[in-house]
Design a protein around this motif. Structure first.
Motif, PDB file in Angstrom:
ATOM      1  N   THR A 467       0.838  -1.206   0.000  1.00  0.00           N
ATOM      2  CA  THR A 467       0.000   0.000   0.000  1.00  0.00           C
ATOM      3  C   THR A 467       0.869   1.251   0.000  1.00  0.00           C
ATOM      4  OG1 THR A 467      -1.714  -1.181   1.241  1.00  0.00           O
ATOM      5  CG2 THR A 467      -1.808   1.226   1.254  1.00  0.00           C
ATOM      6  N   LEU A 468       1.933   1.214   0.776  1.00  0.00           N
ATOM      7  CA  LEU A 468       2.832   2.359   0.837  1.00  0.00           C
ATOM      8  C   LEU A 468       3.561   2.560  -0.491  1.00  0.00           C
ATOM      9  CD1 LEU A 468       4.379   1.888   4.419  1.00  0.00           C
ATOM     10  CD2 LEU A 468       2.470   3.343   3.736  1.00  0.00           C
ATOM     11  N   VAL A 469       3.922   1.468  -1.138  1.00  0.00           N
ATOM     12  CA  VAL A 469       4.585   1.578  -2.453  1.00  0.00           C
ATOM     13  C   VAL A 469       3.655   2.242  -3.463  1.00  0.00           C
ATOM     14  CG1 VAL A 469       5.453   0.266  -4.426  1.00  0.00           C
ATOM     15  CG2 VAL A 469       6.169  -0.349  -2.107  1.00  0.00           C
ATOM     16  N   ASP A 470       2.396   1.834  -3.453  1.00  0.00           N
ATOM     17  CA  ASP A 470       1.429   2.434  -4.373  1.00  0.00           C
ATOM     18  C   ASP A 470       1.335   3.935  -4.150  1.00  0.00           C
ATOM     19  OD1 ASP A 470       0.936  -0.047  -5.389  1.00  0.00           O
ATOM     20  OD2 ASP A 470      -0.897  -0.398  -4.227  1.00  0.00           O
ATOM     21  N   GLY A 471       1.275   4.347  -2.889  1.00  0.00           N
ATOM     22  CA  GLY A 471       1.195   5.772  -2.592  1.00  0.00           C
ATOM     23  C   GLY A 471       2.479   6.506  -2.965  1.00  0.00           C
ATOM     24  N   LEU A 472       3.608   5.860  -2.732  1.00  0.00           N
ATOM     25  CA  LEU A 472       4.904   6.480  -3.012  1.00  0.00           C
ATOM     26  C   LEU A 472       5.103   6.718  -4.502  1.00  0.00           C
ATOM     27  CD1 LEU A 472       7.610   7.371  -1.677  1.00  0.00           C
ATOM     28  CD2 LEU A 472       8.457   5.062  -2.120  1.00  0.00           C
TER      29      LEU A 472
END
Length: 791
Positions: A467-472
């Motif tokens: 999820t954090l990768v998608d946001g990043l």
């Protein structure tokens, strides 16, 4: 007359310089009043000028004079003349003897005739005495200090007259004297002057006065008298709030706390403000928390806005010393802080205390106390409850000022360490989409806020990394922004280091992130910075080691997706095997070695697929046959070296071969370390050379030459972790199967290893027990199972 005989008597008998001056001045005085002294005669002439005529001398006998009504005036003039004589002598100060005679006469007058002290001031002797405080002779200075004390004694006006000169500054300087008498008389004078409120303020404001007095107070074992005198002076000085603050800043905190706990509301407010502004010495921190916390909490409960603000500020300061957390919790601060965070919003009360409340709670939580189950209100809510966590996420999401967000993030970071709250935090962050805001905060210009966000994201990455990768990857300038271009070593900041480590810890298998890093050509930048750090050394910056860990971690994350052609070609192009082997050999950091070993393990697992036999083309075969016939043996056939383990042509760069990279010795050296994670990573890398896909027979022969069996058996005795034990037993089983009697003989002679096997057979998990059983059977420690029947 000796000086010792002059201490308590005036100068009578022998004619002295002071007497001569006194007689001379008295004659002058009498001439001015129409009296004339006739030398060597017992008559005094009085000049009374007739009306309208000049004066004429009328002689009167001494007996007539004695009956005159102005005999009191005669005595008065005599004393004034004497004081003026002293003034003249002190003004001249031509010799030490003259000065001491004058001072001793003055001391006698001050002691016997207290009513003449005002005349001493009026005639102007006081400034001369102040000047003599710088006289070279110690005895003179000591007598002057004593006279000044007597002039100030029981006379507030005299104290003020002395205090308004340079006496205080000069006396304070003499507190550092090596002469004990000087120090004592200086303290006694300051004690007298400190009894006047205005002078107390002036003494406290004199440079170094309070510091020297505090040092003298604490030096009781050396000089009890001076210690007690300094203590009394400090008590007098504590009447002035400015002095109280100065005392606290110089290590004497008790007067401030006395005023805070027992003063008026105005004094309490002022003391709380001081406490919030100053830096308390570490040895006083706990004492301050014990005495001040209950009062400050009470001020928060029932004070006006100014009082609450001052109390909150002081509580922030107290809570910043981590060991004070328990004292604050015992004083009931948690419930109060949670009320400030949530309840005041409901009733629309002023929110100026929210920032401080969040800061105090964050400070307490960062102290490491187990507060997960502490009830915060009547509803039974705790810090781990949904009520608290979802409210904090809501506050983060709704664009609060930086300082509020900073403390909210600090609180969440602490709560992630509690087992009950970690899952709730992950759910709350996902549901509220707070993760997007947290990722955006990485680039916030407020570095402290950015650091807090990165730390929280790093903690959350194992739970919601994708999820954090998608946001990043949706943010402009990311993820490449987390690895900036090569810099000077002095410019390696904590933010750079934490950013790199955060990127390294995101899920390694996330191909989207890895391809994004490749597309932005991050790898050459990383390799350049690694080279710079290795060249200049990690000591050039205190964050260099941490930064290097992050950079190496980013390289290693790419080795998790070698199945992707772009990643594979990149690893070959930049010779990842050589880079990681070099780090394994040269660095002293266990974490960097662990990362390098992990990367080598992933690279080595691809070697069997990349190592190929050389393919001869038809053109090559035709040329080779022709050369055999035409040459007379002068041309030599070029021999192609094949890897015995991988059965093909190998190299460090193109096939990631650990043998060609000469990495095996470095990996074996890691087995001697105490770091369990490093040992496990090194074992995993070595195990790739015993995989069923490679030539295990050749690999065993090669590893036996390096005494791998003996080194692994030593590991079995030293490390009891289940996963390490399984890897070691798996390796020993490979050696027993492939090397047979030779390995079995070496293993069976080690009684300690046999004991470890038996323990693993009894107490290990299913997998460990099976491997231990297999080895015990091979060593004939258990009966073999016949193939003729089944169990």
């Amino acid at each position: 007359m000796s000086s010792s005989n002059r201490d308590h008597t005036p100068l009578h008998g022998d004619t002295t310089m002071v007497q001569t001056l006194a007689e001379s001045l008295l004659a002058e005085e009498m001439k001015m009043a129409h009296f004339e002294v006739i030398p060597n005669q017992e008559t005094i002439s009085y000049k009374q000028p007739p009306l309208g005529q000049s004066s004429s001398i009328t002689e009167v006998t001494e007996s007539d004079f004695n009956s005159m009504s102005n005999q009191g005036e005669w005595n008065e003039r005599n004393n004034i003349a004497r004081i003026r004589a002293i003034h003249t002598a002190l003004s001249l100060a031509s010799t030490k003897g003259m000065v001491l005679d004058a001072l001793q006469d003055l001391e006698y007058i001050c002691k016997r005739r207290r009513d003449k002290i005002i005349q001493v001031h009026n005639i102007g002797i006081t400034p001369l005495l102040i000047k003599l405080l710088e006289f070279k002779d110690r005895k003179v200075r000591c007598v002057v200090l004593e006279i000044l004390r007597k002039l100030a004694e029981d006379d507030d006006q005299g104290k003020v007259l002395i205090g308004n000169t340079a006496a205080i500054t000069k006396t304070v300087k003499m507190l550092s004297s090596n002469d004990q008498t000087i120090r004592h008389t200086s303290l006694l004078l300051l004690l007298e002057l400190s009894k006047v409120l205005n002078l107390s303020d002036k003494i406290g404001g004199t440079n170094g006065a309070i510091l020297l007095l505090i040092r003298t107070k604490y030096d009781r074992s050396t000089d009890t008298f001076a210690s007690e005198a300094a203590d009394q002076i400090l008590m007098n000085l504590a009447q002035c709030p400015n002095n109280v603050k100065c005392m606290a800043e110089n290590g004497l905190i008790k007067p401030l706390l006395d005023n805070l706990t027992g003063g008026t509301e105005e004094i309490k407010l002022e003391m709380a403000n001081y406490l919030g502004e100053m830096e308390v010495a570490q040895h006083n921190n706990t004492y301050v928390a014990e005495r001040a916390s209950p009062v400050l909490i009470q001020m928060v409960h029932g004070g006006n806005s100014l009082t609450r603000k001052a109390a909150f500020k002081a509580l922030v300061k107290i809570s910043s010393y981590r060991p004070n957390g328990r004292l604050l919790v015992e004083a009931g601060i948690l419930k109060l802080m949670v009320d400030e965070m949530f309840m005041r919003k409901i009733y629309n009360e002023p929110m100026d205390s929210l920032e401080e409340a969040l800061g105090i709670l964050a400070n307490i939580l960062e102290g490491g106390l187990d507060l997960e189950d502490v009830e915060l209100n009547k509803q039974g809510h705790t810090l781990a409850s949904d009520y608290v966590i979802f409210n904090i996420n809501y506050m983060i999401k709704h664009s609060n000022p930086d300082e509020l967000n900073l403390n909210l993030i600090r609180i969440l970071s602490c709560l992630t360490k509690y087992p009950k709250s970690a899952d709730t935090i992950v759910s709350a962050v996902k549901e509220s989409e707070a993760s997007i805001l947290l990722v955006e905060l990485i680039t916030n210009p407020n570095e402290e806020l950015a650091l807090a966000a990165i730390k929280l994201l790093t903690t959350l990455s194992p739970h919601m990394g994708h999820t954090l990768v998608d946001g990043l990857c949706k943010i402009n300038g990311q993820p490449e922004g987390l690895v900036q271009t090569a810099v000077n070593m002095s410019q390696i900041t904590e933010k750079r280091a934490l950013s790199a480590k955060f990127l390294a810890k995101l899920p390694h298998q996330n191909l989207t992130l890895n391809l994004a890093l490749i597309s932005h050509n991050i790898v050459p930048t990383i390799l350049q910075i690694i080279k710079q750090i290795r060249t200049h050394g990690a000591t050039s910056s205190r964050h260099a080691d941490s930064y290097l860990e992050g950079l190496v971690g980013i390289l290693v994350r790419l080795t998790a997706t070698l199945y992707e052609p772009q990643v594979l070609l990149l690893a070959i192009k930049w010779n990842f095997t050589a880079v990681l082997t070099g780090l394994l050999m040269e660095t002293s950091s266990d974490e960097i070695k662990r990362l390098a070993a992990n990367g080598l393990q992933k690279l080595s697992s691809q070697s069997i697929y990349l190592s190929k036999l050389p393919v001869k083309s038809k053109k090559f075969i035709h040329q080779f046959n022709l050369s055999r016939f035409l040459s007379c043996g002068s041309s030599r056939k070029r021999k192609v070296h094949l890897c015995s383990v991988h059965r093909g042509v190998c190299s460090s760069q193109k096939t990631f071969c650990l043998i060609e990279a000469r990495a095996i010795e470095s990996l074996l050296a890691c087995l001697d370390q105490q770091n369990i994670q490093l040992v496990e990573a090194a074992l995993s890398a070595i195990c790739t050379l015993l995989d069923d896909k490679v030539d295990v027979d050749k690999s065993v022969i090669m590893l036996n030459e390096m005494n791998v069996v003996q080194r692994v058996m030593k590991l079995v005795r030293d490390h009891k972790k289940e996963t390490i034990l399984q890897k070691m037993l798996w390796m020993i089983d490979k050696f027993l199967v492939k090397d047979g009697y030779r390995s079995a003989s070496a293993i069976s002679q080690d009684s300690q290893f046999t004991t470890v096997l038996v323990t693993a057979f009894h107490h290990g998990d299913v997998c460990t027990r099976q491997m231990a059983e297999k080895i015990l059977r091979f060593l004939d420690k258990m009966p073999s199972i016949s193939s003729a029947f089944t169990l």
